[in-house]
Design an enzyme around this catalytic site. Structure first.
Site, PDB file in Angstrom:
ATOM      1  N   ASP A  43      47.138  -4.237 -28.101  1.00  0.00           N
ATOM      2  CA  ASP A  43      47.436  -3.232 -29.122  1.00  0.00           C
ATOM      3  C   ASP A  43      46.548  -2.005 -28.973  1.00  0.00           C
ATOM      4  OD1 ASP A  43      49.357  -4.550 -31.284  1.00  0.00           O
ATOM      5  OD2 ASP A  43      47.949  -6.091 -30.626  1.00  0.00           O
TER       6      ASP A  43
ATOM      7  N   ASP B 137      42.972  -4.987 -23.231  1.00  0.00           N
ATOM      8  CA  ASP B 137      43.446  -5.328 -24.571  1.00  0.00           C
ATOM      9  C   ASP B 137      44.950  -5.023 -24.606  1.00  0.00           C
ATOM     10  OD1 ASP B 137      43.536  -5.999 -27.245  1.00  0.00           O
ATOM     11  OD2 ASP B 137      42.687  -4.108 -27.936  1.00  0.00           O
TER      12      ASP B 137
ATOM     13  N   ASP C  52      40.613  -0.557 -26.783  1.00  0.00           N
ATOM     14  CA  ASP C  52      40.473   0.493 -27.799  1.00  0.00           C
ATOM     15  C   ASP C  52      39.739   0.045 -29.054  1.00  0.00           C
ATOM     16  OD1 ASP C  52      42.710  -1.183 -28.700  1.00  0.00           O
ATOM     17  OD2 ASP C  52      42.989   0.357 -30.227  1.00  0.00           O
TER      18      ASP C  52
END
Length: 385
Positions: A126, A124, A326
């Site tokens: 961000d 991922d 996350d």
């Protein structure tokens, strides 16, 4: 590829309620069948009918879900880093690490699993390669992280799968060595060696350097609708200070990180009022963000499989995929790797939470350390006779 959606169902549905909460929205985790092909002739997501609740019920369920998907990571990190005394939070986190051990502390186990195999790295953006910031337009990765990711790509096939638009992620990262998938995998640029000419939404294109590539966009027909909803949300959110509406091409993100918490319910209500007019769209939750997406059975897990197939790494016993993320939407990819016993998911979190990942890392700084360790291991193993 025949892409369809349903027009007959209201948007507020939940076939699998999450965490016993009053969440009235479909979970971001869509059903995954290990026996199904990623190139299925249908990506239909059937929505169950649900009786509409009262206005207060809608606001309450939205607010509950917004709270549950927005843990106070920064506060928790500060408390965990304190040298004063171990509190309840420290104990909870240490107990959580027993179930999701640190990928750094457990690197020997990962190394043993990777012997004789080719690693493929997926991540991922961000909160994983860059920190979570108040202004999503300023989620820049550090130069050190960029150099680390570039070095990783020299040794392993590397791809970023983000909820952002593919163009935005490339603008942030700026590395030509990587593969990029935006809009939660609904916008994938992959090598031309992959033959997806028989799949609707896949066309031949060129990348930023003019190199020929395949561009897979299974939700292309939704573009006019997404743009319409984006414009509507921009208009209504003008009334709430701190909101940020982001057009991520095949999905729209409503950020409420800078909104007073007593206004979160209003943010959710505005989103609901617009979505109830568009049953072809659904609502999912991220970290202090509401995301409006097409009603398609396509997610980061399917994107992961698509990229593996495109890179010629699917159904190979000598391939070990690793996915680092996350967010709640990354769970789709974690689940694919766990259910197929094919690789490892690594959850980036400083707060205890349930996951389908195998390992954990606390924050982007630990992600960078893990990536450096991975490269060091590869260079050492390659130099060993």
């Amino acid at each position: 590829m025949d892409l369809k959606s349903t027009h007959s169902s209201p948007i507020l549905v939940d076939s699998a309620p999450m965490n016993n909460s009053r969440l009235g929205l479909r979970s971001a985790l869509l059903p995954y069948s290990p026996n199904s092909s990623i190139f299925s002739s249908s990506l239909i997501l059937n929505l169950a009918r649900r009786r509409a609740g009262t206005l207060d019920d809608v606001q309450a369920t939205l607010f509950d879900s917004m709270i549950s998907s927005s843990p106070a990571h920064n506060k928790l990190s500060r408390e965990l880093s304190s040298d004063t005394m171990l509190g309840d939070i420290d104990v909870a986190y240490l107990n959580w690490l027993l179930k999701y051990p640190s990928a750094l502390a457990s690197f020997d186990q990962i190394e043993n699993s990777a012997k004789g195999k080719r690693i493929a790295l997926f991540s991922d953006y961000d909160g994983t390669l860059s920190p979570i910031v108040d202004n999503p337009d300023r989620a820049f990765m550090s130069n050190a992280m960029r150099a680390t990711v570039q070095n990783v790509a020299k040794h392993f096939p590397t791809a970023i799968i983000s909820g952002r638009s593919r163009e935005k992620v490339y603008e942030f990262v700026g590395l030509t060595e990587l593969y990029y998938a935006g809009s939660h995998g609904m916008d994938i640029m992959c090598p031309v060696q992959a033959d997806c000419s028989g799949n609707k939404g896949c066309v031949r294109s060129t990348d930023e350097q003019g190199k020929e590539v395949n561009l897979f966009q299974p939700a292309r027909e939704f573009l006019p609708l997404i743009n319409e909803v984006f414009n509507s949300l921009v208009e209504v959110m003008k009334n709430i200070a701190g909101t940020k509406v982001e057009n991520n091409k095949f999905c729209v993100s409503v950020h409420y990180r800078n909104v007073d918490q007593d206004k979160w319910g209003t943010v959710g209500q505005y989103v609901h009022d617009i979505l109830k007019q568009h049953p072809r769209l659904k609502l999912t939750h991220g970290r202090k963000v509401l995301e409006i997406r097409p009603v398609l059975s396509w997610d980061k897990g399917k994107a992961l499989e698509f990229l593996l197939e495109s890179l010629g790494l699917s159904n190979c016993d000598d391939v070990l995929p690793i996915y680092v993320g996350d967010d709640r939407t990354d769970e789709d990819a974690f689940k694919v790797l766990r259910e197929g016993n094919r690789g490892f998911g690594i959850l980036v979190s400083s707060a205890p939470k349930e996951s389908s990942a195998f390992y954990s890392l606390r924050d982007p700084s630990e992600v960078m350390e893990f990536l450096k360790t991975l490269v060091m291991w590869k260079e050492k193993s390659s130099s060993t006779p």
